[in-house]
Design a protein around this motif. Sequence first.
Motif, PDB file in Angstrom:
ATOM      1  N   UNK A 235       0.969  -1.313  -0.007  1.00 10.25           N
ATOM      2  CA  UNK A 235      -0.163  -0.140  -0.123  1.00 10.25           C
ATOM      3  C   UNK A 235       0.792   1.061  -0.070  1.00 10.25           C
ATOM      4  N   UNK A 236       2.019   1.239   0.833  1.00  7.35           N
ATOM      5  CA  UNK A 236       2.710   2.299   0.843  1.00  7.35           C
ATOM      6  C   UNK A 236       3.612   2.741  -0.250  1.00  7.35           C
TER       7      UNK A 236
ATOM      8  N   UNK B  23      -8.174   3.048  -4.919  1.00 10.50           N
ATOM      9  CA  UNK B  23      -7.799   2.311  -6.102  1.00 10.50           C
ATOM     10  C   UNK B  23      -6.829   1.030  -5.602  1.00 10.50           C
ATOM     11  N   UNK B  24      -5.949   1.219  -4.851  1.00  9.28           N
ATOM     12  CA  UNK B  24      -5.065   0.357  -4.348  1.00  9.28           C
ATOM     13  C   UNK B  24      -5.644  -0.750  -3.451  1.00  9.28           C
ATOM     14  N   UNK B  25      -6.789  -0.258  -2.572  1.00  8.23           N
ATOM     15  CA  UNK B  25      -7.658  -1.323  -1.715  1.00  8.23           C
ATOM     16  C   UNK B  25      -8.511  -2.238  -2.471  1.00  8.23           C
TER      17      UNK B  25
ATOM     18  N   UNK C 228      -6.441  -7.855   3.438  1.00  9.69           N
ATOM     19  CA  UNK C 228      -6.573  -6.618   4.067  1.00  9.69           C
ATOM     20  C   UNK C 228      -5.022  -5.991   4.616  1.00  9.69           C
ATOM     21  N   UNK C 229      -5.094  -4.615   4.291  1.00 10.85           N
ATOM     22  CA  UNK C 229      -3.554  -4.044   4.842  1.00 10.85           C
ATOM     23  C   UNK C 229      -3.992  -3.362   6.098  1.00 10.85           C
ATOM     24  N   UNK C 230      -3.569  -4.187   7.084  1.00  5.52           N
ATOM     25  CA  UNK C 230      -4.360  -3.644   8.348  1.00  5.52           C
ATOM     26  C   UNK C 230      -3.724  -2.197   8.860  1.00  5.52           C
ATOM     27  N   UNK C 231      -2.579  -1.858   8.535  1.00  6.42           N
ATOM     28  CA  UNK C 231      -2.067  -0.628   8.965  1.00  6.42           C
ATOM     29  C   UNK C 231      -3.166   0.659   8.479  1.00  6.42           C
ATOM     30  N   UNK C 232      -3.918   0.432   7.268  1.00  9.97           N
ATOM     31  CA  UNK C 232      -4.740   1.328   6.846  1.00  9.97           C
ATOM     32  C   UNK C 232      -5.955   1.395   7.776  1.00  9.97           C
ATOM     33  N   UNK C 233      -6.338   0.593   8.464  1.00  5.09           N
ATOM     34  CA  UNK C 233      -7.310   0.563   9.466  1.00  5.09           C
ATOM     35  C   UNK C 233      -6.933   1.026  10.863  1.00  5.09           C
ATOM     36  N   UNK C 234      -5.819   0.404  11.215  1.00  6.63           N
ATOM     37  CA  UNK C 234      -5.168   1.011  12.561  1.00  6.63           C
ATOM     38  C   UNK C 234      -4.587   2.011  12.707  1.00  6.63           C
ATOM     39  N   UNK C 235      -4.194   2.958  11.846  1.00 11.62           N
ATOM     40  CA  UNK C 235      -3.604   3.888  11.895  1.00 11.62           C
ATOM     41  C   UNK C 235      -4.280   5.242  12.933  1.00 11.62           C
ATOM     42  N   UNK C 236      -5.580   5.203  12.686  1.00 10.26           N
ATOM     43  CA  UNK C 236      -6.095   6.104  13.369  1.00 10.26           C
ATOM     44  C   UNK C 236      -6.179   5.672  14.989  1.00 10.26           C
TER      45      UNK C 236
END
Length: 107
Positions: free
Chosen positions: A31-32, A43-45, A51-59
Amino acid sequence: MGGEPSTFAGLAGLGDLVATCVSPLSRNRTVGEELGKGRSLDEILASMNMVAEGVRTASTAVELAARYDIQMPIAEAIQAVVDGKASPIDAYRGLLRRPPGHENDPE
């Protein structure tokens, strides 16, 4: 928060962190890299089967850091990119503007 330093030092901690950063099979790294190439997060997702878990856990990481008064500039930059508030290059440049220092020193 009650974590044990020895947990981080093992495969489940440091090993996972290293794999996430350097493995070409890492979903978060993928993703990065794709964000860095200019593709949109949506588009990437949409093109990923996993699942790229970092996207959802950043917040969540940023919220916990604020609650415990911990500086996490990289997590904040990631959240800004994920939320569409910063481009990858602007987030990177923002990190470079930070004064040098040790991560355990208060700002």
